[in-house]
Enzyme design. Sequence first.
Site, PDB file in Angstrom:
ATOM      1  N   TYR A  47     -22.052  -8.752 -15.126  1.00 55.62           N
ATOM      2  CA  TYR A  47     -22.589 -10.034 -15.594  1.00 55.62           C
ATOM      3  C   TYR A  47     -23.112 -10.046 -17.018  1.00 55.62           C
ATOM      4  O   TYR A  47     -23.460 -11.091 -17.532  1.00 55.62           O
ATOM      5  CB  TYR A  47     -23.672 -10.542 -14.648  1.00 55.62           C
ATOM      6  CG  TYR A  47     -24.765  -9.529 -14.394  1.00 55.62           C
ATOM      7  CD1 TYR A  47     -25.703  -9.218 -15.373  1.00 55.62           C
ATOM      8  CD2 TYR A  47     -24.844  -8.888 -13.164  1.00 55.62           C
ATOM      9  CE1 TYR A  47     -26.692  -8.287 -15.135  1.00 55.62           C
ATOM     10  CE2 TYR A  47     -25.832  -7.948 -12.922  1.00 55.62           C
ATOM     11  CZ  TYR A  47     -26.754  -7.657 -13.910  1.00 55.62           C
ATOM     12  OH  TYR A  47     -27.709  -6.725 -13.676  1.00 55.62           O
ATOM     13  N   CYS A  89     -40.275   6.404  28.829  1.00 59.83           N
ATOM     14  CA  CYS A  89     -39.023   5.661  28.830  1.00 59.83           C
ATOM     15  C   CYS A  89     -39.124   4.481  29.793  1.00 59.83           C
ATOM     16  O   CYS A  89     -39.514   4.661  30.946  1.00 59.83           O
ATOM     17  CB  CYS A  89     -37.875   6.578  29.239  1.00 59.83           C
ATOM     18  SG  CYS A  89     -36.320   5.715  29.390  1.00 59.83           S
ATOM     19  N   ASP A 141       0.838  -1.203   0.000  1.00 57.96           N
ATOM     20  CA  ASP A 141       0.000   0.000   0.000  1.00 57.96           C
ATOM     21  C   ASP A 141       0.872   1.252   0.000  1.00 57.96           C
ATOM     22  O   ASP A 141       0.570   2.250  -0.637  1.00 57.96           O
ATOM     23  CB  ASP A 141      -0.901   0.041   1.248  1.00 57.96           C
ATOM     24  CG  ASP A 141      -1.983  -1.021   1.173  1.00 57.96           C
ATOM     25  OD1 ASP A 141      -2.033  -1.720   0.140  1.00 57.96           O
ATOM     26  OD2 ASP A 141      -2.751  -1.144   2.141  1.00 57.96           O
ATOM     27  N   ARG A 195     -30.497   1.619 -12.869  1.00 57.11           N
ATOM     28  CA  ARG A 195     -31.533   0.952 -13.648  1.00 57.11           C
ATOM     29  C   ARG A 195     -32.777   1.822 -13.787  1.00 57.11           C
ATOM     30  O   ARG A 195     -33.414   1.827 -14.822  1.00 57.11           O
ATOM     31  CB  ARG A 195     -31.898  -0.382 -12.980  1.00 57.11           C
ATOM     32  CG  ARG A 195     -32.999  -1.076 -13.738  1.00 57.11           C
ATOM     33  CD  ARG A 195     -33.109  -2.522 -13.363  1.00 57.11           C
ATOM     34  NE  ARG A 195     -34.291  -2.744 -12.554  1.00 57.11           N
ATOM     35  CZ  ARG A 195     -34.810  -3.942 -12.338  1.00 57.11           C
ATOM     36  NH1 ARG A 195     -34.226  -5.014 -12.843  1.00 57.11           N
ATOM     37  NH2 ARG A 195     -35.874  -4.074 -11.605  1.00 57.11           N
ATOM     38  N   GLU A 219     -25.167 -18.286 -12.980  1.00 56.78           N
ATOM     39  CA  GLU A 219     -24.397 -17.296 -12.225  1.00 56.78           C
ATOM     40  C   GLU A 219     -25.103 -17.048 -10.912  1.00 56.78           C
ATOM     41  O   GLU A 219     -26.282 -17.355 -10.777  1.00 56.78           O
ATOM     42  CB  GLU A 219     -24.358 -15.961 -12.992  1.00 56.78           C
ATOM     43  CG  GLU A 219     -23.604 -16.001 -14.289  1.00 56.78           C
ATOM     44  CD  GLU A 219     -24.027 -14.853 -15.196  1.00 56.78           C
ATOM     45  OE1 GLU A 219     -24.179 -13.724 -14.698  1.00 56.78           O
ATOM     46  OE2 GLU A 219     -24.226 -15.105 -16.384  1.00 56.78           O
ATOM     47  N   ASP A 238       3.974   1.670  -1.193  1.00 62.64           N
ATOM     48  CA  ASP A 238       4.569   1.969  -2.501  1.00 62.64           C
ATOM     49  C   ASP A 238       3.529   2.481  -3.482  1.00 62.64           C
ATOM     50  O   ASP A 238       3.796   3.347  -4.311  1.00 62.64           O
ATOM     51  CB  ASP A 238       5.255   0.717  -3.070  1.00 62.64           C
ATOM     52  CG  ASP A 238       6.528   0.397  -2.303  1.00 62.64           C
ATOM     53  OD1 ASP A 238       7.146   1.354  -1.788  1.00 62.64           O
ATOM     54  OD2 ASP A 238       6.888  -0.783  -2.201  1.00 62.64           O
ATOM     55  N   PHE A 239       2.308   1.913  -3.361  1.00 65.49           N
ATOM     56  CA  PHE A 239       1.232   2.390  -4.220  1.00 65.49           C
ATOM     57  C   PHE A 239       0.985   3.876  -3.967  1.00 65.49           C
ATOM     58  O   PHE A 239       0.894   4.680  -4.894  1.00 65.49           O
ATOM     59  CB  PHE A 239      -0.046   1.595  -3.952  1.00 65.49           C
ATOM     60  CG  PHE A 239      -1.193   1.991  -4.834  1.00 65.49           C
ATOM     61  CD1 PHE A 239      -1.387   1.375  -6.061  1.00 65.49           C
ATOM     62  CD2 PHE A 239      -2.080   2.993  -4.444  1.00 65.49           C
ATOM     63  CE1 PHE A 239      -2.439   1.752  -6.895  1.00 65.49           C
ATOM     64  CE2 PHE A 239      -3.123   3.381  -5.268  1.00 65.49           C
ATOM     65  CZ  PHE A 239      -3.300   2.753  -6.499  1.00 65.49           C
ATOM     66  N   ASP A 240       0.914   4.249  -2.696  1.00 66.92           N
ATOM     67  CA  ASP A 240       0.675   5.649  -2.347  1.00 66.92           C
ATOM     68  C   ASP A 240       1.772   6.565  -2.872  1.00 66.92           C
ATOM     69  O   ASP A 240       1.502   7.670  -3.333  1.00 66.92           O
ATOM     70  CB  ASP A 240       0.562   5.812  -0.827  1.00 66.92           C
ATOM     71  CG  ASP A 240      -0.804   5.376  -0.337  1.00 66.92           C
ATOM     72  OD1 ASP A 240      -1.710   5.254  -1.185  1.00 66.92           O
ATOM     73  OD2 ASP A 240      -0.952   5.155   0.873  1.00 66.92           O
ATOM     74  N   LYS A 295     -34.706 -18.141  -6.946  1.00 66.20           N
ATOM     75  CA  LYS A 295     -34.470 -17.466  -5.667  1.00 66.20           C
ATOM     76  C   LYS A 295     -34.126 -18.467  -4.574  1.00 66.20           C
ATOM     77  O   LYS A 295     -34.815 -19.464  -4.422  1.00 66.20           O
ATOM     78  CB  LYS A 295     -35.739 -16.689  -5.262  1.00 66.20           C
ATOM     79  CG  LYS A 295     -36.005 -15.444  -6.096  1.00 66.20           C
ATOM     80  CD  LYS A 295     -35.281 -14.233  -5.514  1.00 66.20           C
ATOM     81  CE  LYS A 295     -35.411 -13.002  -6.377  1.00 66.20           C
ATOM     82  NZ  LYS A 295     -36.480 -12.099  -6.051  1.00 66.20           N
ATOM     83  N   GLU A 351     -23.893  -5.162 -10.871  1.00 63.88           N
ATOM     84  CA  GLU A 351     -24.538  -4.883  -9.598  1.00 63.88           C
ATOM     85  C   GLU A 351     -23.501  -4.227  -8.676  1.00 63.88           C
ATOM     86  O   GLU A 351     -22.377  -4.705  -8.572  1.00 63.88           O
ATOM     87  CB  GLU A 351     -24.988  -6.242  -9.042  1.00 63.88           C
ATOM     88  CG  GLU A 351     -26.100  -6.194  -8.074  1.00 63.88           C
ATOM     89  CD  GLU A 351     -27.494  -6.064  -8.688  1.00 63.88           C
ATOM     90  OE1 GLU A 351     -27.635  -6.025  -9.935  1.00 63.88           O
ATOM     91  OE2 GLU A 351     -28.438  -5.961  -7.900  1.00 63.88           O
ATOM     92  N   CYS A 374     -36.610   5.339  32.829  1.00 63.76           N
ATOM     93  CA  CYS A 374     -36.694   6.487  33.734  1.00 63.76           C
ATOM     94  C   CYS A 374     -38.068   7.142  33.708  1.00 63.76           C
ATOM     95  O   CYS A 374     -38.295   8.145  34.382  1.00 63.76           O
ATOM     96  CB  CYS A 374     -35.624   7.512  33.385  1.00 63.76           C
ATOM     97  SG  CYS A 374     -35.985   8.404  31.860  1.00 63.76           S
ATOM     98  N   SER A 417     -36.213  -6.870 -15.930  1.00 65.17           N
ATOM     99  CA  SER A 417     -36.295  -7.650 -14.698  1.00 65.17           C
ATOM    100  C   SER A 417     -36.042  -9.112 -15.052  1.00 65.17           C
ATOM    101  O   SER A 417     -35.839  -9.429 -16.218  1.00 65.17           O
ATOM    102  CB  SER A 417     -37.710  -7.576 -14.169  1.00 65.17           C
ATOM    103  OG  SER A 417     -37.853  -6.694 -13.183  1.00 65.17           O
ATOM    104  N   LEU A 418     -36.148  -9.968 -14.066  1.00 63.23           N
ATOM    105  CA  LEU A 418     -36.015 -11.399 -14.339  1.00 63.23           C
ATOM    106  C   LEU A 418     -37.258 -12.112 -13.827  1.00 63.23           C
ATOM    107  O   LEU A 418     -37.828 -11.732 -12.807  1.00 63.23           O
ATOM    108  CB  LEU A 418     -34.791 -11.965 -13.614  1.00 63.23           C
ATOM    109  CG  LEU A 418     -33.415 -11.532 -14.110  1.00 63.23           C
ATOM    110  CD1 LEU A 418     -32.341 -11.987 -13.137  1.00 63.23           C
ATOM    111  CD2 LEU A 418     -33.155 -12.099 -15.507  1.00 63.23           C
ATOM    112  N   ASP A 448     -26.942  -9.342  -4.819  1.00 66.99           N
ATOM    113  CA  ASP A 448     -28.010  -8.514  -4.286  1.00 66.99           C
ATOM    114  C   ASP A 448     -27.473  -7.122  -3.950  1.00 66.99           C
ATOM    115  O   ASP A 448     -26.892  -6.897  -2.903  1.00 66.99           O
ATOM    116  CB  ASP A 448     -28.572  -9.186  -3.029  1.00 66.99           C
ATOM    117  CG  ASP A 448     -29.965  -8.697  -2.723  1.00 66.99           C
ATOM    118  OD1 ASP A 448     -30.536  -7.977  -3.568  1.00 66.99           O
ATOM    119  OD2 ASP A 448     -30.478  -9.016  -1.643  1.00 66.99           O
ATOM    120  N   CYS A 499     -31.309   9.441  32.884  1.00 66.10           N
ATOM    121  CA  CYS A 499     -31.801   8.146  32.430  1.00 66.10           C
ATOM    122  C   CYS A 499     -30.656   7.133  32.523  1.00 66.10           C
ATOM    123  O   CYS A 499     -29.632   7.284  31.863  1.00 66.10           O
ATOM    124  CB  CYS A 499     -32.284   8.305  30.993  1.00 66.10           C
ATOM    125  SG  CYS A 499     -32.954   6.814  30.273  1.00 66.10           S
TER     126      CYS A 499
END
Length: 664
Positions: free
Chosen positions: A222, A403, A31, A134, A111, A33-35, A309, A170, A406, A80-81, A115, A427
């Site tokens: 996908y 509450c 990280d 979408r 696949e 060296d990347f920086d 599903k 997604e 209290c 949609s599916l 979600d 409280c």
Amino acid sequence: MSVKEQIEALRDELRKHNHNYYVLDTPTISDYDFDLKLKELQALEAKHPEFYDANSPTLRVGGEITKNFNTVVHEYRMYSLDNSYSKEDLLDWEKRVEKIIGDSNIEFTCELKYDGASISLTYEDGKLVRAVTRGDGFQGDEVTTNIKTIKSVPLQLKGDYPAKFDIRGEIVLPFEGFNKMNEERIANGEDPYMNPRNTASGSLKLQDSSLVAQRPLECLLYSVVGANLNIETQFEALEKTRSWGFKVPTVAKLCKSVDEVMAFVEYWDVHRHELPYETDGVVVKVNTLRYQEELGYTSKSPRWAMAYKFKAEQVSTVLNEISYQVGRTGAITPVANLEPVLLAGTTVKRASLHNADQIEKLDVRVGDTVFVEKGGEIIPKIVGVNLEVRPQDSLPTHYIEHCPECNTELIRTEGDAKHYCPNEYGCPPQITGKIQHFISRKAMDIDGLGSETVELLFKEGLIKNYADLYTLTVEQLLPLERMAKKSAENLVKGVAASVEIPFERVLFALGIRFVGETVAKKLAKAYKNIDALMYASALELATVDEIGERIASSVVEFFQNEINLDIINRLKSYGLQFQVSADKLLNQTEKLKGQTYVVSGVFEMSRNDLKKLIEDNGGKVGSSISSKTTFLIAGDKMGPSKRTKAESLNVPIITEQEFLEKLT
Ligand code: AMP
Ligand code: ZN
């Protein structure tokens, strides 16, 4: 090598490392060296604005603000599916497909169904030109600026890609990052987010892209659409897009029969819990693209694909009681106490009911048999009631008005999801919650004192606020249950040692609403000591970088309260750090005291260094130009609107060089 070549080489190299890290999960550089390389590129780009590229890896950190998202019509509609829930459903579908195509050996690509929030990315000549949500499938919102901050989205493709195409995928928020975000929210006294999916889709519509950059979002792709793509099958599409640099999960499988598809479904129904992100099913697609074309679409979904599903893991059990928890900020959370039941491998006894609206919406009542589900959420939730077995004498749930701890009347401000107990200082769970926060690891980190002991000390009347911790004596502690001499001594020692904790953490420990770790750091840096902070007005506070109105007014309110002022005075007398330590102040001057700077554009040094320089010398950094701005430091590529605004308010505009001269 010319500067241009140097810049190009660095961009290429950084792109390759981004791809290794975020797409392939196999970094080949540290990280650090990347920086270094990123900084090198930033410096070169700042010096040579003529080689500006909207897709440079340096632009991943965001910063651009979108006030209104443009509506864009999808060139290819996003469908949609259809859903299926059994092997029979799939066999029926296979038959329909075979009949239309006239082939009885249809191959399928399976696949996972990720979600998150759907997105369509448009690439031209290998560059990302547009990202659109979408929306309703016909048109969505353009969120390119935000999407560019997601590191697994390639800004520049590699290999043999077509000149123009759209790719769909997604945006997901992996569990690890989601949980981390929630831990931070809880530590800041904010409500945790409900689930990764909603948080991911909410992120796409944030106005400030630098906030999006901070969220660990990922983009899983996908499907690819366009003309003359020279691709024959879905499986090939996955492989090719992967080779162009996209993150395309490798679990996809080519299946020759519905039996093979079912094996894939059954395997992932169990093993999906090992994945870093949420999935809610399998998507089965006819593999041959020529066949897909022939099959076409119904009014809402392709005939060539089917979602299967996963069963959400759900059980039913009896709700014994609804109890109400009071958090450290006074927020009330209703909790369902359940007849213990096994769900996704763990015994569940409690489930969150979130808030009053949720209870009303579900009409949940004590004695009901309820359906409990475990999705991406950490805590299981109640998703419905089995009305058929509701007891005859059941009564609607009456949300508490007072509450439970209290008895103070609860309040609910418009726009707040939850009820609150306003009795902040009387409280019990709010009192102990504040003390527990004060001693926690990231705050005062007091050795020898834990949450349970705090409750015990409070119950025994030994502490009423965190200042009381500093007057505890071994003699007072010894009579307590399970308090050995050694533990008592450790506790007192631990408390005494905490006076060395630096100011910024003390500020965090005070538990000011919305002042989390990062905000506390900013405030400590900007104000240097508590007295200066105490007298700051909300307007002034809001000029500090990243401090918004909500935080500012919460800070002001905190310091207006006599009880808090009294506690702070006591803490001061015990020797806690209420100013930035002396060695931090070394290298620092007060030369810019009382001045507020706004910086805009690209500079020789990094923007962060420039801001630090202002703050280290007693100045303040404002986020927008106002009549309070003393100077505007203008770099390359500063927007014309900034200049106009500064001129109209008579704010002097200076260069980086002119600024540096002020410090010498
Ligand atoms: P639904 O919204 O339930 O109709 O499901 C359709 C959505 O599933 C699409 O809009 C996609 O965003 C999403 N999806 C997730 N993973 C995939 C995948 N592997 N293939 C196709 N669609 C997917
Ligand atoms: Zn209360």
